[in-house]
Design an enzyme around this catalytic site. Sequence first.
Site, mmCIF file in Angstrom:
data_model
loop_
_atom_site.group_PDB
_atom_site.id
_atom_site.type_symbol
_atom_site.label_atom_id
_atom_site.label_comp_id
_atom_site.label_asym_id
_atom_site.label_seq_id
_atom_site.Cartn_x
_atom_site.Cartn_y
_atom_site.Cartn_z
ATOM 1 N N GLU B 61 0.806 -1.219 0.000
ATOM 2 C CA GLU B 61 0.000 0.000 0.000
ATOM 3 C C GLU B 61 0.839 1.269 0.000
ATOM 4 O OE1 GLU B 61 -0.489 -2.641 1.856
ATOM 5 O OE2 GLU B 61 -2.494 -3.344 1.336
ATOM 6 N N HIS B 130 -10.503 -5.105 9.105
ATOM 7 C CA HIS B 130 -11.279 -4.929 7.871
ATOM 8 C C HIS B 130 -12.473 -3.996 8.065
ATOM 9 C CE1 HIS B 130 -8.969 -8.474 6.638
ATOM 10 N NE2 HIS B 130 -9.418 -8.340 5.411
HETATM 11 C C1 LIG Z 1 -1.493 -4.844 4.482
HETATM 12 C C2 LIG Z 1 -2.599 -5.645 3.899
HETATM 13 N N1 LIG Z 1 -3.080 -5.326 2.702
HETATM 14 C C3 LIG Z 1 -4.101 -6.018 2.157
HETATM 15 C C4 LIG Z 1 -4.661 -7.071 2.821
HETATM 16 C C5 LIG Z 1 -5.844 -7.835 2.212
HETATM 17 N N2 LIG Z 1 -5.397 -9.174 1.904
HETATM 18 C C6 LIG Z 1 -5.596 -10.212 2.746
HETATM 19 S S1 LIG Z 1 -4.824 -11.583 2.229
HETATM 20 C C7 LIG Z 1 -4.263 -10.838 0.838
HETATM 21 C C8 LIG Z 1 -3.432 -11.593 -0.128
HETATM 22 C C9 LIG Z 1 -2.242 -12.163 0.530
HETATM 23 O O1 LIG Z 1 -1.553 -12.936 -0.378
HETATM 24 P P1 LIG Z 1 -0.312 -13.806 0.065
HETATM 25 O O2 LIG Z 1 0.630 -12.952 0.836
HETATM 26 O O3 LIG Z 1 0.215 -14.482 -1.129
HETATM 27 O O4 LIG Z 1 -0.880 -14.859 1.110
HETATM 28 P P2 LIG Z 1 -2.026 -15.931 0.868
HETATM 29 O O5 LIG Z 1 -3.306 -15.273 1.256
HETATM 30 O O6 LIG Z 1 -1.969 -16.333 -0.550
HETATM 31 O O7 LIG Z 1 -1.687 -17.030 1.802
HETATM 32 C C10 LIG Z 1 -4.664 -9.514 0.799
HETATM 33 C C11 LIG Z 1 -4.346 -8.569 -0.288
HETATM 34 C C12 LIG Z 1 -4.132 -7.381 4.075
HETATM 35 N N3 LIG Z 1 -4.611 -8.388 4.815
HETATM 36 N N4 LIG Z 1 -3.104 -6.662 4.588
#
Ligand SMILES: Cc1ncc(C[n+]2csc(CCOP(=O)(O)OP(=O)(O)O)c2C)c(N)n1
Lengths: 323, 323, 354, 354
Positions: B61, B130
Site C-alpha cells: 500500500e 477490515h
Molecule cells: C497490508 C494488507 N493489505 C491487504 C490485505 C488484504 N489481503 C488479505 S490476504 C491478501 C493476499 C495475501 O496474499 P499472500 O501474501 O500471497 O498470502 P495468501 O493469502 O496467498 O496465503 C490480501 C491482499 C491485508 N490483509 N493486509
Amino acid sequence: MGMKANMVEALNNALNIIMDRDERAVILGEDVGTEGGVFRVTTGLKQKYGEHRVIDTPLAESTIIGMSIGLALMGLHPFPEIQFAGFSYVSFNQLVSHAARYRSRSRSSFFLPMVVRMPSGGGVKALEIHSENPETYYAYSQGLIILEPSTPYDAKGLLISASRLNDPVIFLEPLKLYRLFREEIPEEPYEVPIGRANILRKGNEVTIVTYGPTVPDVLKVVDKKKVDAEVIDLRSIVPLDEKTILDSVKKTGRVMIVHQAPLSFGVGAEIAARISEKAIYSLEAPIVRIASPSIPYPFPGYEDYYIPDERRIEKGLDKLMSA
Amino acid sequence: MGMKANMVEALNNALNIIMDRDERAVILGEDVGTEGGVFRVTTGLKQKYGEHRVIDTPLAESTIIGMSIGLALMGLHPFPEIQFAGFSYVSFNQLVSHAARYRSRSRSSFFLPMVVRMPSGGGVKALEIHSENPETYYAYSQGLIILEPSTPYDAKGLLISASRLNDPVIFLEPLKLYRLFREEIPEEPYEVPIGRANILRKGNEVTIVTYGPTVPDVLKVVDKKKVDAEVIDLRSIVPLDEKTILDSVKKTGRVMIVHQAPLSFGVGAEIAARISEKAIYSLEAPIVRIASPSIPYPFPGYEDYYIPDERRIEKGLDKLMSA
Amino acid sequence: MIEKIFQTEIMYQQVLDENGNIDEKLYPHDLSDDKLLKMYYYMTLSRAFDNKLISLQRQGRAVTYAPAMGEEAVQVGAASALRDKDYFVPNYRQHVIYFMRGLPIEKYMLSWRGFEEGLEIPPEVHGFPVVVPVGSQIPHAVGVAYALKLRNDGQVVLTFVGDGATSEGDFYEGMNFAGVLKVPLITIIENNQYAISTPRSKQTAAKTLAQKAVAAGIRAIQVDGNDVIGVYKAVKDAIDTIGEGPMLIEAITYRMAFHTTSDNPALYRTKEEEKEWKRRDPIDRMRKFLEKKGLWDSEKEKELWEKHQEALNKAVETADKFVPDPKSMFNVFSFLPETLKEEMEEYFGDGNEG
Amino acid sequence: MIEKIFQTEIMYQQVLDENGNIDEKLYPHDLSDDKLLKMYYYMTLSRAFDNKLISLQRQGRAVTYAPAMGEEAVQVGAASALRDKDYFVPNYRQHVIYFMRGLPIEKYMLSWRGFEEGLEIPPEVHGFPVVVPVGSQIPHAVGVAYALKLRNDGQVVLTFVGDGATSEGDFYEGMNFAGVLKVPLITIIENNQYAISTPRSKQTAAKTLAQKAVAAGIRAIQVDGNDVIGVYKAVKDAIDTIGEGPMLIEAITYRMAFHTTSDNPALYRTKEEEKEWKRRDPIDRMRKFLEKKGLWDSEKEKELWEKHQEALNKAVETADKFVPDPKSMFNVFSFLPETLKEEMEEYFGDGNEG
Ligand SMILES: Cc1ncc(C[n+]2csc(CCOP(=O)(O)OP(=O)(O)O)c2C)c(N)n1
Ligand SMILES: Cc1ncc(C[n+]2csc(CCOP(=O)(O)OP(=O)(O)O)c2C)c(N)n1
Ligand SMILES: [Mg+2]
Ligand SMILES: [Mg+2]
C-alpha cells in the site's frame, strides 16, 4: 538528593534508573547507542548497559516498532526511540494495528509493556516533518496511552511511571522544552501519576487546559495578566483526566484550550466536546481554542507565524474574559 | 436516462465515466484489474481501458500511494484503491507526509490530483482490521479532502466531483452500504458538491449530524419516532460544512452527532467543539454524541455490541429531547 | 533432488582512479572536454554552496543544512548523464543537481533558509522538491517513471537514496514495483558510509547494497562513487539500455562533513578515517585528471572559486530580499474552504504579522 | 577496472516426489515412523478443519475463513521440525500449527467464529495470534527472535509469510534486521502462487522469492512445498545451523481452494491449472509414501478421517456453547481508565445486551 536538570537530562536519568532496576528493559532505535541519540537522551547508556540492551538499529521505524512488539511479547520491556514524531508515520500500522490492540485481540493473553519515546512538536526551527504534533493520531487509535510532560520533573516521573505499566505508551517529548530550562529534581526514582492532570495554578475565573510545549507560554501569559486562572496541564492525553477539567469548568464557567497541534481535530476538540456534553450548563461563554491553524506544519521560516505564541494566547484569553 | 444501482454499481458507473472522459485517469491497486477488486467496484475496467490504465499492483500500500503521487506529479490523475481502510495505515506516511502537503511544500508549484478510494467502516462482520473508520486520522492531517457518501446517488456524484479536483481526496466508501440498497440514479455524469452537507430531513426540534454508514439508521429512527428532526448528512468531512450545522443548531437548540467511528477523538468531537465555540448560546441541552465506544474495533462476533445501532440512536435522541 | 535454479553476481567499476588516471578500456569517449569542464564546474560549485550554507547556518541565516561534501562525484556524474527530457527525484542532499538543471541558486537557497518558496520549481527543471522522510521518494520516482513509460519517449527518471534509507520498506517496495512494472528508473544509492552516526555495517548484513536489486529482480552495479567519470558512465550505460529494465547503482563514497549542521561526527568516527577519505576527495581526483589532460591549471582553479564566490554572494543578496508571506501557508488546497478562510481571516484580521 | 565483488546462487530441493518416492541421499533419517504418521495425521486434520470451517461459514456459523488446502505440507513439515522450546509467528493461514502445539481445536475455532477468545493462547504453545495486515508479523518475529538470542538457549522462531506479502516493506525490513542482528529466525514464504487474484508473476520480477534474502545478506533455499519431508528437512537443517544466521525458505505450493470463503477464483484462474495442482496434492503424495513404506492402508485412512470428523464435531459442539461477554471488549489496558469505565457503565447500565 536533588540535581539540576533540563528535560533531556531528566529523561536520561530516568532511563538510567529504569535500565538499572529492570534488566528486561531494552532501548532500541536509530543512533541511540554510540551517539546517544540525536538529542542525547540515551547518552552513555550503551556504554553502561551494552549493545545487547541498547541497540543501534537499521533505519526503519516500522520494524523498530514491530520488533519492539515482539520483544514485549517475550516479556522484555522495550523503549524504542523514534527520532522525530513525524517519522513514526512510517510505523503507523505497527502502532495502530498491533500495539494498540494486541491486548484486546487476545483478551489480555498477550500484552505489550513498551514505551515509544519520540520528540514531538516544533518551536526550534527544525526541517520539514521534524516538528509534528501527532497526538490525535495516536489518541484516536484507542488502546495507546499518550503522555506528554512539560517539565524536567514530570518528564522523569512520567517516564518511570510509564515503565511500570503493562501497556503500550506513546511518550511525547516536547522538542521545544528539551533544553529550555533546568529545574531541581530528585535524583532518586519517583513517579508522576498517569491519567492525572496537574493543576499548575489554582484559580476561579477561567480554566485554561494545555499540555506539552505550550505550557510555559500559558503560564507566562497568566502570570503577566494576573488573571485568576486555573491552569491545567494534562500530562496524560490518554487517559484523559476529564474530572479535573470538568470540576474546574464547573467552578470557573469559562474555558480556553491551548495546544500547538492544529485546531481541527486536535486534542482540544475532544476536550471541548466533553465539556459540551457534561458541563454545558456551567459555561458562561463560548469555549475558546487556541491552536495552530488547520494547515500542515510549515517550513521553519514560517514557524513563528504558525504556532500559537504568547500574543495569541493572550488575545484568546481577552476574548474569553470579555465574552 | 436512469438506472437502478447499488453503491458498488454507482461507483463503477462513475469510474467508467471518468476513465472515458479523461485519459489521464489511471486506476491502480491490489486485485483491481483482472478481478475487478474484491468488492467489484472496478469490474470490467481493465478489460475496457487496458492494463496500462488499470494496474494490478504488487501487494504494498505504501508504494501504491507513493506511486500515485508520482503519477499525479506528472499530470496523470490516479485513482488508487486501498482494499480496506485498515490497510491504508501501511501507507500512512505517504498520505500524511506527502499527499497532504505536496502543494503547501511547493507553494502550489506541484499539486496532486488523486482520489484514494477505500471501503471504510464495519457492519458486515468482516475480519479484524477490515472494518476501520479512519476518518479522524486523515482529517487531522490537514491537507486531504475527506468524502464519504451514504447513497448510490451521492457516491457517483461525489466521485465525479472528486475527479474534478486538483487535490488529494480520501474517498471513504461505507462497506456496510455497498450493496445495502439500490436506488434510481442518472446514467449521465453529474456532480454532488464537495464541502456541502446534505439536509436529508428538514426539522425544527433537534439537529442530527451524521455521515456514511449510520445515515440509514438515523433516518429509520427519525422516521419511526416522528420527531421533528433536521438530519444532516455531512458527505464532506473535510472541508466541513460548518455553516449548515450551525444554522441548524441555532434553529433547533439541540444537537446529536452520530457516527460509527469511536467516540474519543472522532469526527463528532470537532463538530461539538465548533458548536461550543460558535453556537453555544443557542444550545438548550448538552450535546449528545452517539458513537462506538473508545476501544479498538472488535472481532466480528462482537461487532453488534460495538457499533451504534438504531436502539442506541433512539436512546440518545430520547435523552437529548428530555434534557 | 537438489539443483541450482538461480545465480547472480555484482560487478564493481572504477574508471578514474585516485591518482587521476583513467581506465582507457572503460572511458566513455563521448565525453567532450567541455563536458568534463562542466562536471568540474558543478562539483566545485556544490562544494562552494556547502561552505556558504554552513557559514550562513552558523550565522543564523540558514536552517539546519545537509552538506554534500565528498559526494560531488556521485551527484554531478549521475546528473551529467541525464538529458533535458529526463527527470530527477532527489532526497535532501543533491543540491547541485537543481542548479545543473536550471533552478537558480538564490531560489533554491530559500528552502534552506526555511521557506517553501525555495521549492517552487519550474516545470522545465524536470525535478521535484526535497524529500525528508528517507526512502519515501522512491515510490514517487516509480510513479514518475511509470508516467514516462506511458509517454513512450525514451525518458528516464534518476533518483537518489542514502545507504541508511535502503533499510526502509519504501525503498524495497519501490524497487520491486519498478522491476515488475518495468519502468525506466535509475536509482543511485549514495552510500556515504553513514546514516547520521550509524555505520554501513550496522545497516545490513548484505555484502553490497547493490545486491538489494536481486530482491526485485532488477539490474545492479557497484561503482566508485568518488569517480565522477565512472558514475557518469554507469548512468549513461543504464540510460542506453533502459529497455532492459530499471537499474540500481551503488556508489561508494564518503560524507566528508557532518550529517547536518546539527551533527557531531566526533561522537562516532575517527579522525584517521576522515583523513583517509580526504585523500580520496572526488574533486581533487577530477582536477588531477583535468590537469593531466591539459585542461586545467592553478590559475583557472583560482578563477573558478572566485566565480563561485561571486555567484553565491549574489544569490545570498537576492535571497536576503525575500519577504515571507504568511498568508501563503494557507495554500493547502486548490481552493480555500470556508472554515479555513475564516481561520485565516481571524488570524490576520487580528493584526498578526503578515 | 571492472571486477566481480559478489556472487550468489539459490538451490531448489525436493525429497519426496509426486509419486511418493524419496531421494535417499537427502532423506532425513532421524524421521521415525511415528513422526511420519504424526505428520500425516496433522496434514489430514488440517484438511478436515478446512472442510469443517468452510461448511460452518456457509451455514453462517463461522466468519470469512482462509483455508490452507494444498499447503499442508509446508505448514506441517515446517512445524514438525520445531522443538517445544521454539516459537512460531503465523499469519492467518497456519491453523494446524496451533493444534500441533497444543491449542485445543474448540478454542482456536472461536477466532474464526468471530471471537477474540479464540486467540487466548496459553504460554506453553509458544505461538502468537493470527495477524491480518500481511507482512506485519515479520517485525514481531524479529523481536521474538532477538529475545531468544538474549536467552541464549538455542531456541528459534519460525514465521510464515505469503508470496504476495513479500512485496510489503515490513517483510524486507524484517529480513534485513534479522540479518544484521543475526537472530535465530526461520522465515517460510508460503508461495501458493496467488495473493487473492494476483498471480506470483505480477508480484515481482525476481525469478525466485527465495532470492529476496540476498537483499538482507541472509541464507535462502527454495523447496517443493508440497513435499512434507523436504520442508521438514529444510527447517531442520536451518535449526541445526542457526548459528550461521537467519534462513529464508521459499516453499512452492498452491492454494487449492479459494483465497477465503468470500473469494471466487473462477474470475482469475483456469480449471486446468487447478486440476494440474490437484494432481500434486501434498496429502496424496505423503499417503503414497506411507503406503509404500507399509505404514498405511485404506482401512487406516478411513479410520483417520472418521477420527478427525469426530474430533471436529466435538469441537464445534463445545464452541457452540461459547457465550460472548461484551464487557470483555473493554479489556484494552491493564487498568480501566475512568472515562472508559463510564462509557462502559453507560453502555451496559442502559440495559444493553451483555
Ligand atoms: C497490508 C494488507 N493489505 C491487504 C490485505 C488484504 N489481503 C488479505 S490476504 C491478501 C493476499 C495475501 O496474499 P499472500 O501474501 O500471497 O498470502 P495468501 O493469502 O496467498 O496465503 C490480501 C491482499 C491485508 N490483509 N493486509
Ligand atoms: C523516515 C525517516 N526516519 C528518520 C529520519 C531522520 N534522518 C534524517 S537523515 C537520516 C540518516 C539518513 O542516512 P542515509 O540514508 O545514509 O543518507 P545520508 O543522510 O547519509 O545521505 C535520518 C535517520 C528521516 N529523515 N526519515
Ligand atoms: Mg548515508
Ligand atoms: Mg499467496
